[in-house]
Design a protein around this motif. Structure first.
Motif, mmCIF file in Angstrom:
data_model
loop_
_atom_site.group_PDB
_atom_site.id
_atom_site.type_symbol
_atom_site.label_atom_id
_atom_site.label_comp_id
_atom_site.label_asym_id
_atom_site.label_seq_id
_atom_site.Cartn_x
_atom_site.Cartn_y
_atom_site.Cartn_z
ATOM 1 N N SER A 235 0.825 -1.209 0.000
ATOM 2 C CA SER A 235 0.000 0.000 0.000
ATOM 3 C C SER A 235 0.859 1.259 0.000
ATOM 4 N N GLN A 236 2.176 1.103 0.277
ATOM 5 C CA GLN A 236 3.067 2.280 0.235
ATOM 6 C C GLN A 236 3.599 2.532 -1.169
ATOM 7 N N LEU A 237 3.417 1.577 -2.063
ATOM 8 C CA LEU A 237 4.011 1.703 -3.400
ATOM 9 C C LEU A 237 3.117 2.522 -4.321
ATOM 10 N N ASP A 238 3.756 3.115 -5.338
ATOM 11 C CA ASP A 238 2.989 3.913 -6.300
ATOM 12 C C ASP A 238 2.525 3.047 -7.458
ATOM 13 N N LYS A 239 3.494 2.572 -8.264
ATOM 14 C CA LYS A 239 3.146 1.694 -9.394
ATOM 15 C C LYS A 239 3.839 0.356 -9.185
ATOM 16 N N THR A 240 3.386 -0.646 -9.892
ATOM 17 C CA THR A 240 4.043 -1.946 -9.798
ATOM 18 C C THR A 240 4.617 -2.319 -11.162
ATOM 19 N N PHE A 241 5.803 -2.967 -11.129
ATOM 20 C CA PHE A 241 6.442 -3.387 -12.381
ATOM 21 C C PHE A 241 5.903 -4.739 -12.798
ATOM 22 N N PRO A 242 6.008 -5.185 -14.024
ATOM 23 C CA PRO A 242 6.357 -4.419 -15.208
ATOM 24 C C PRO A 242 5.113 -3.862 -15.895
ATOM 25 N N THR A 243 3.940 -4.086 -15.272
ATOM 26 C CA THR A 243 2.691 -3.709 -15.932
ATOM 27 C C THR A 243 2.330 -2.253 -15.693
ATOM 28 N N LEU A 244 2.998 -1.636 -14.681
ATOM 29 C CA LEU A 244 2.731 -0.254 -14.298
ATOM 30 C C LEU A 244 1.306 -0.042 -13.786
ATOM 31 N N ASP A 245 0.726 -1.128 -13.223
ATOM 32 C CA ASP A 245 -0.548 -0.981 -12.515
ATOM 33 C C ASP A 245 -0.311 -0.089 -11.322
ATOM 34 N N CYS A 246 -1.317 0.706 -11.012
ATOM 35 C CA CYS A 246 -1.245 1.480 -9.787
ATOM 36 C C CYS A 246 -1.426 0.516 -8.626
ATOM 37 N N SER A 247 -0.480 0.567 -7.677
ATOM 38 C CA SER A 247 -0.464 -0.401 -6.587
ATOM 39 C C SER A 247 -1.735 -0.325 -5.743
ATOM 40 N N GLN A 248 -2.115 0.900 -5.383
ATOM 41 C CA GLN A 248 -3.326 1.071 -4.582
ATOM 42 C C GLN A 248 -4.560 0.581 -5.328
ATOM 43 N N CYS A 249 -4.581 0.830 -6.671
ATOM 44 C CA CYS A 249 -5.779 0.462 -7.444
ATOM 45 C C CYS A 249 -6.022 -1.038 -7.407
ATOM 46 N N ILE A 250 -4.931 -1.820 -7.427
ATOM 47 C CA ILE A 250 -5.165 -3.265 -7.435
ATOM 48 C C ILE A 250 -5.249 -3.820 -6.017
ATOM 49 N N LEU A 251 -4.741 -3.046 -5.054
ATOM 50 C CA LEU A 251 -4.743 -3.551 -3.684
ATOM 51 C C LEU A 251 -6.023 -3.191 -2.930
ATOM 52 N N THR A 252 -6.520 -1.961 -3.143
ATOM 53 C CA THR A 252 -7.665 -1.507 -2.352
ATOM 54 C C THR A 252 -8.880 -2.430 -2.450
ATOM 55 N N PRO A 253 -9.229 -2.940 -3.648
ATOM 56 C CA PRO A 253 -10.368 -3.854 -3.672
ATOM 57 C C PRO A 253 -10.179 -5.067 -2.770
ATOM 58 N N LYS A 254 -8.936 -5.547 -2.738
ATOM 59 C CA LYS A 254 -8.651 -6.687 -1.867
ATOM 60 C C LYS A 254 -8.810 -6.295 -0.396
ATOM 61 N N MET A 255 -8.319 -5.088 -0.068
ATOM 62 C CA MET A 255 -8.438 -4.619 1.313
ATOM 63 C C MET A 255 -9.903 -4.515 1.717
ATOM 64 N N VAL A 256 -10.694 -4.000 0.809
ATOM 65 C CA VAL A 256 -12.119 -3.855 1.099
ATOM 66 C C VAL A 256 -12.765 -5.229 1.264
ATOM 67 N N ASP A 257 -12.391 -6.179 0.388
ATOM 68 C CA ASP A 257 -12.918 -7.538 0.493
ATOM 69 C C ASP A 257 -12.600 -8.143 1.855
ATOM 70 N N VAL A 258 -11.350 -7.933 2.287
ATOM 71 C CA VAL A 258 -10.950 -8.475 3.584
ATOM 72 C C VAL A 258 -11.802 -7.857 4.685
ATOM 73 N N GLY A 259 -11.996 -6.547 4.611
ATOM 74 C CA GLY A 259 -12.789 -5.863 5.624
ATOM 75 C C GLY A 259 -14.236 -6.302 5.632
ATOM 76 N N ARG A 260 -14.725 -6.693 4.456
ATOM 77 C CA ARG A 260 -16.155 -7.032 4.333
ATOM 78 C C ARG A 260 -16.454 -8.494 4.617
ATOM 79 N N SER A 261 -15.446 -9.371 4.400
ATOM 80 C CA SER A 261 -15.704 -10.806 4.470
ATOM 81 C C SER A 261 -16.242 -11.211 5.843
#
Lengths: 720, 142
Positions: A235-261
């Motif tokens: 969650s501290q990272l900006d982009k992820t290699f090599p796809t340049l996905d935004c780290s938060q964008c791909i992580l936040t849904p997972k975080m929300v899922d964990v919080g909701r499960s």
């Protein structure tokens, strides 16, 4: 206490002295013990007289392991010798004993020769004991009538050029194994039920993925996180290699899922305090650190209807105490009551009680309806019972200021990669504008120093490769080229390790985007005191000439190291670590998620440096492994329990004090005080059996007569 | 046994399953070479070692005994190695009292990741016993 201890030692010494004087009677006693039936009825010697030492018939099977064993010793000589060992009724050898034909050989020989025990001289029991136990079982014998002689890992491989020495050692190893096999008993593993719940320690991307998988498999999962939010390093990272996905964008849904499960019980701001029990039945005490703020659930439990923290931030606004935000690597201020970043899960504020002055402004701001803040909150201890545990405790950044030649913390414009991530991140302290810390100017020449503390054999850094620094530095180079027109990244590297899927292609892309690569380790960095620019000194090993490069900003790709409290965590769960401090897997290739403690698994960087794809893959593996015992419903425990030979037990209770698991107790039986073993608690270490002055403890599978027979076989067997 | 044969030390090693035995296996995997004079008996924990086992080995004619387990604080069974170490001191005192050089008995701590250390330990133990020569008890037994 001390006086008592002293007394005991003296007593012990006297007893042993007496025993030492009369060496001969020891043997007698041993025979007596061997003849005595094992005390517990269900584990007693199979049929009366089935296997006393006299009529044991042992089969010896010697494995060549291709040329692994056969190449370094004389198999035929070992086989010829084995035939002369007492009790040996059958000897054979085969190229690969662990193969199907090899195992069939054992089964056939047992049946045709009426064998009572099996000895396989091959690799290590830590690799193939289960294999051969199954083969022994399939042959119609109790699987515990099997003993292994290690003639590969501890013989042929380590005495490769001493044919005579290794052959002699193998003969002795076989003789020692036969001596034990002749005295082995039928044992029956104990099945215990598995608590249908799991625990995951650490809620970074590994811990979250493992928890989500366990929850998806229908397993109640406790997710423990010591920080105030889940998300971890990713969650501290900006982009992820090599796809340049935004780290938060791909992580936040997972975080929300964990919080909701519903299946995941999330416990942030919590730590594991104590662990007791064993696979299937771990009793874990969790310390819920005082957070100072109640969740809506906690508030409801206290009768505050509609109360609890809703993350509005009114408290934050009024708090007068300012501290550096650790999540932003200290580059942004926070209050004493704070959240790490706006997307935290759970969205509950936390009070840093080390900073809080208890002025009460936040309580007033929170208002009479929510009443979420409790400045007198105390640490809470919660006990939960789980069947399996996954450790996903992650990593820390190596304190790179220890490498003084690079000037981190001395020169303002030398930063670490993690600081770079925060500076280039849109939600970071500068809103995504990369600036020089000294003057806030945009840097136009940026040097990246790779292997900063990794692959370092000077004793200051880490000898291992941190594995993801090459790739994220390439990504950083891409980001500055993209964001700051005209800015040139200079990458000082030893080797570029772009080993993953699409990684090498990414490397070519960065080369084409204009990054300059200089192959050479940076020797020194000096600051120009006027401009605060930095001079990077290195040796360009491709052009074979020294480099002195003036740059505006230096980014150190600092090594990573195990989390500071890894040692404490691993001791709680009984997990070993490798030499560099990472948690030790059960087998580096065949069991990378397991540990030597049954029921405890590893996921992510706590086991060794990995990038995000590998971390997630291992987390899924660990979740799968951790769900197996739970879905099986019960596990078999190795039956290496202690047993009390009641007629010998004097009821002194020394063993009761020695047992680290409180598995032993004193009970009254037929008017005498004797020791009693609670089998479910006994883990079979044998500490009690090693001490008992009366020889009244029978350690199943490692009984005194069996061990003494091994010692005798080694030292006397060859001569008599 | 023929006396004209070159004397080779007889050394018994009792090692715990979780650390030292695993470390010894690791030395094997790494093909780290060491002298072949130590014979290993595997127990689950060094805490299992009875002082009697060591004395029995010496009485049987062992020239040296090695107990090897996990590092302190690393024991798979929490504290078995502490208890083993306490016994080790007692046995060493006992050995001295009967005139047996206590360097013949050693306890070491080798973790599952220390293959090279295991090889170094064995090399050192074998060298020590070679220097000390045959156990006086062997002579006495004759």
């Amino acid at each position: 206490m001390m006086v008592e201890k002293k007394k005991t030692t003296t007593k012990k010494t006297e007893t042993k002295k007496q025993e030492a004087k009369k060496v001969a009677p020891v043997k007698q006693e041993v025979k007596k013990q061997a003849a005595a039936p094992a005390p517990a009825a269900q584990n007693a010697v199979a049929a009366p007289g089935a296997t006393t030492q006299k009529d044991a018939r042992i089969g010896v099977f010697i494995c060549h392991c291709g040329t692994n064993i056969a190449g370094s010793m004389d198999i035929q000589a070992v086989q010829d010798y084995a035939k002369t060992i007492p009790h040996v009724a059958y000897v054979d050898n085969y190229k690969y004993m662990c193969s199907m034909p090899g195992q069939t050989l054992i089964q056939k020989a047992v049946k045709e020769n009426n064998l009572t025990g099996v000895v396989v001289a091959a690799c290590t029991p830590r690799l193939h004991e289960p294999t051969f136990r199954t083969a022994t079982k399939d042959a119609g014998l109790n699987p515990f009538r099997f003993e292994m002689a290690n003639i590969r890992d501890q013989n042929s491989w380590v005495h490769m050029h001493d044919r005579e020495g290794s052959t002699e050692k193998a003969k002795d190893a076989v003789r020692i194994a036969v001596a034990k096999a002749a005295l082995l008993q039928d044992l029956f593993p104990k099945s215990v039920p598995v608590e249908p719940a799991a625990m995951v320690v650490g809620a970074g991307v590994a811990g979250m993925q493992a928890s989500l998988d366990l929850a998806a498999a229908g397993i109640k999962t406790y997710l423990i996180e010591s920080d105030m939010s889940i998300g971890g390093r990713m969650s501290q990272l900006d982009k992820t290699f090599p796809t340049l996905d935004c780290s938060q964008c791909i992580l936040t849904p997972k975080m929300v899922d964990v919080g909701r499960s519903e299946k995941i019980e999330l416990m942030t701001w919590s730590e594991v305090e104590n662990v007791e029990g064993y696979i299937g039945n771990f009793e874990v005490t969790i310390k819920k650190k005082a957070r100072g703020v109640m969740t809506p659930k906690e508030a409801a439990a206290k009768g505050i209807v509609g109360g609890g923290c809703n993350g509005c931030g009114d408290c934050d606004a009024v708090c007068p105490v300012i501290k550096p935000n650790v999540f932003e690597v200290g580059m942004k201020p926070r209050k004493a009551i704070y959240i790490n970043h706006p997307q935290v899960v759970p969205l509950i504020y936390t009070i840093d009680f080390n900073a809080c002055v208890k002025c009460g402004l936040c309580v007033t701001a929170c208002g009479p309806e929510k009443r979420a803040i409790d400045l007198n909150m105390q640490d809470e201890f919660i006990k939960v019972k789980v069947g399996t545990v996954i450790l996903a405790t992650g990593y820390d950044i190596f304190p790179i200021e220890n490498k003084q030649e690079w000037g981190y913390k001395r020169y303002e414009n030398v930063i670490t990669s993690l600081e770079f991530e925060r500076l280039i991140c849109a939600s970071g302290p500068t809103g995504g504008h990369l600036v020089r810390p000294s003057d806030g100017q945009t840097p136009m020449r940026v040097a990246f120093v790779l292997c900063a503390g990794s692959r370092d054999n000077t004793g200051i850094g880490k000898p291992y490769c941190s594995r993801f620094c090459c790739m994220y530095s390439l990504k950083h180079a891409h980001q500055i080229v993209e964001k700051i027109p005209g800015c040139v990244p200079y990458i000082f590297y030893m080797d570029i390790r772009s080993f993953g899927k699409m990684y090498e292609e990414f490397y070519y892309r960065i080369q084409n985007e204009g990054a300059k690569f200089i192959r050479g380790r940076v020797a020194n960095i000096l600051e120009d005191p006027k401009t605060k620019n930095l001079h990077v000194y290195a040796d360009d090993t491709l052009l074979d000439r020294p480099v002195d490069m003036e740059v505006d900003l230096v980014v150190l790709a600092a090594a990573i190291e195990p989390k500071a409290d890894t040692n404490r965590t691993r001791k709680l769960f009984g997990v070993s670590c490798s030499q560099d401090g990472w948690l030790l897997e059960a087998h580096p290739k065949l069991n990378p998620c397991g540990t030597t403690t049954a029921g405890v698994f590893l996921a992510g960087v706590c086991q060794g440096p990995k990038d995000i794809p590998d971390t997630v893959a291992q987390a899924e593996g660990a979740a799968s492994a951790a769900s197996i015992p739970i879905h099986m419903g019960e596990v078999e425990l190795e039956p290496y329990f202690a047993q009390c030979i009641e007629e010998k037990c004097a009821g002194c209770g020394m063993c009761v004090n020695l047992c680290p698991y409180s598995a032993l107790s004193l009970v009254e039986k037929n008017g005498r005080t004797v020791m009693q073993v609670t089998e479910a608690k006994c883990k079979g270490c044998g500490t009690c059996g090693g001490f008992c002055p009366g020889g009244a403890i029978w350690m199943q599978h490692f009984a005194t007569p069996q061990i003494v027979a091994q010692i005798d076989a080694f030292l006397l067997g060859g001569e008599e | 046994m023929a006396d004209n044969k070159v004397w080779k030390p007889k050394i018994l090693g009792m090692v715990c399953n979780w650390c030292s035995y695993a470390g010894a296996d690791l030395a094997g995997g790494g093909r780290i070479q060491y002298p072949p004079d130590v014979r290993i008996i595997r127990v689950m924990c060094t805490g299992r070692f009875d002082s009697l086992f060591v004395l029995k080995a010496f009485a049987d004619g062992a020239d040296g005994v090695l107990i090897s387990g996990c590092h302190f604080g690393d024991c798979h069974y929490l504290e078995g190695n502490f208890k083993a170490a306490k016994r080790m001191f007692m046995v060493k005192r006992l050995m001295k009292s009967i005139g047996l050089d206590d360097r013949r008995f050693r306890m070491t701590f080798v973790s599952a990741s220390e293959g090279a250390k295991w090889a170094a330990v064995i090399t050192d133990v074998v060298r020590t016993i070679n220097e000390l020569g045959p156990s006086p008890i062997t002579e006495f037994r004759k």
